[in-house]
Design an enzyme around this catalytic site. Structure first.
Site, PDB file in Angstrom:
ATOM      1  N   ARG A 260      21.397  18.463  -6.881  1.00  0.00           N
ATOM      2  CA  ARG A 260      20.983  18.399  -8.076  1.00  0.00           C
ATOM      3  C   ARG A 260      21.952  19.533  -9.132  1.00  0.00           C
ATOM      4  NH1 ARG A 260      14.544  18.845  -6.707  1.00  0.00           N
ATOM      5  NH2 ARG A 260      14.436  17.156  -5.317  1.00  0.00           N
ATOM      6  N   GLU A 347       6.671  27.307  -5.263  1.00  0.00           N
ATOM      7  CA  GLU A 347       6.783  25.981  -4.523  1.00  0.00           C
ATOM      8  C   GLU A 347       7.525  25.795  -3.769  1.00  0.00           C
ATOM      9  OE1 GLU A 347       7.911  21.471  -5.924  1.00  0.00           O
ATOM     10  OE2 GLU A 347       7.810  23.173  -7.480  1.00  0.00           O
TER      11      GLU A 347
END
Length: 431
Positions: A260, A347
């Site tokens: 990413r 997260e």
């Protein structure tokens, strides 16, 4: 991708779905374009039908020895109209398709309404954060410096947001991946697959990452993309196929590198391993009958919780609100792990039901008991990203001397080792 027939039938629900995501209503504009396309298509088909009828009439005239001059002239005029209408219809079709591709999935009715991640709903907590009474906990970057975590050489090699893991730390990352895959295959009944990490544009589009997430992807000079998640390749295992309802649900798992660019995260999480350009992840993907999707969604979530609990990592389950649910998802649960080095929950995993959004984009269908062709629902989940799980283990299992206790379940994958032992960080490779 959304179904234009559904939007025609429920334009107000469509606009309401966009508003929940903070977007402007678009049904009027979309349906005007849809109407123009259908009218153009109807006129094109009408003209083509007339020209085909005249062609047959010309053939009969010639067979009977009749003059065909007038019919040939009429056919020629119709042919010109047909060409013009064909180009016009195709242009409108392309515009309509691109417009439909620009919309996010519609949200499940149970998704909490909210304007930001602050409105996400905590559903449960598991485990109590450890009390560090004898020493102050370090974050994973400080701990990792003496355990084989090297950002300096990685930066020289590849630039920022890369890391090298060496020694026992590299072995622990491998142990995590092997254990997670074993649990997903043995406990959840997933088919393990090994897939490419370089894919064509159509594959990324099918997963819903194009055009929305273009800026976050790495693209090669020949037009292919490095995958941002194993979801992309697992989803495309069944693209352009017709499945049998008897074989559903399908459940896949894979361990893949993920890439990413993090273009939208400038200045965010630049310290440590939380947000990297390259990381590894064990992924879950399911394909099922729509009526079974909620059950499969919860089973994926339960599997992720099982992995967290078995590792002994405190976490909480969060239902994402309407403005925080991902573009392709109808409903998403996040798992957030407690990181004592940062003194907060972060997260670590997501679990999403994407409805028929992705199966429409990949032209994946299944034949029902009644023989009808329908679009199945697709679901995905991280179970788990090895990098962030490694971070959580380091911070939660650290000891005062800089060593890290290895969770018991991973020790068989580590040759029986019980802890990671610190050493001089300057001698990582000189052993």
């Amino acid at each position: 991708m959304l179904d234009i027939k559904w939007i025609r039938a429920y334009p107000k629900l469509f606009d309401q779905g966009l508003r929940l995501r903070g977007l402007d209503p678009k049904s009027e504009e979309l349906l005007e374009l849809d109407s123009a396309h259908r009218k153009s298509l109807s006129k094109f088909q009408e003209i083509r039908g007339k020209r085909n009828s005249i062609a047959k009439e010309i053939a009969r005239y010639k067979q009977d020895g009749k003059d065909t001059v007038d019919l040939v002239q009429e056919s020629s005029a119709l042919s010109e109209q047909e060409c013009i209408l064909e180009r016009q219809t195709q242009k409108l079709s392309d515009q309509l398709r691109k417009f439909l591709e620009s919309f996010p999935n519609m949200l499940d009715e149970h998704v909490p309404v909210g304007a930001s991640e602050a409105d996400n709903v905590i559903l449960k907590k598991w485990g109590n954060p450890r009390d560090f009474l004898e020493f102050s906990p370090k974050d994973h970057e400080d701990l990792g410096a003496n355990l084989g975590m090297d950002f300096v050489q990685a930066s020289k090699m590849s630039g920022a947001r890369f890391v090298i893991l060496a020694k026992e730390l590299a072995q622990l990352e491998r142990a995590l991946s092997c254990w997670m895959l074993d649990m997903n295959t043995q406990r959840l009944g997933c088919l393990e697959v090994h897939t490419p990490c370089l894919v064509k544009e159509d594959s990324v589009f099918g997963a819903g990452q194009l055009p929305k997430l273009e800026q976050d992807l790495f693209k090669t000079t020949d037009g292919r993309y490095l995958i941002a998640t194993g979801e992309v390749t697992l989803l495309n295992l069944v693209r352009e196929t017709i499945l049998d309802f008897k074989n559903l649900p399908l459940k896949f798992t894979a361990y893949t590198p993920c890439f990413r660019s993090e273009a939208g995260a400038a200045g965010k999480d630049t310290k440590g391993m939380i947000r990297m350009h390259q990381f590894e992840k064990v992924e879950l993907l399911g394909v099922c009958d729509p009526k079974d999707s909620q059950e499969l969604h919860l089973s994926f979530l339960e599997q992720e919780e099982f992995l967290m609990q078995t590792l002994g990592l405190p976490y909480r389950v969060v239902a994402l609100c309407s403005s925080d649910v991902g573009w392709t998802s109808q409903r998403t649960y996040d798992i957030e792990v407690w990181l004592p080095g940062q003194s907060c929950y972060r997260e670590i995993s997501s679990c999403s039901n994407c409805g028929a959004y992705q199966s429409r984009r990949t032209d994946t269908r299944y034949r029902t008991k009644d023989g009808e062709l329908e679009y199945p629902y697709t679901l995905n989940g991280s179970a788990l990203p090895t990098g962030r799980t490694l971070v959580a283990i380091l911070e939660n299992y650290q000891n005062s001397d800089g060593s890290v206790t290895i969770p018991e379940v991973l020790r068989p994958y580590m040759g029986g080792k019980k802890s990671l032992t610190p050493s001089d960080h300057r001698a990582i490779y000189n052993v």
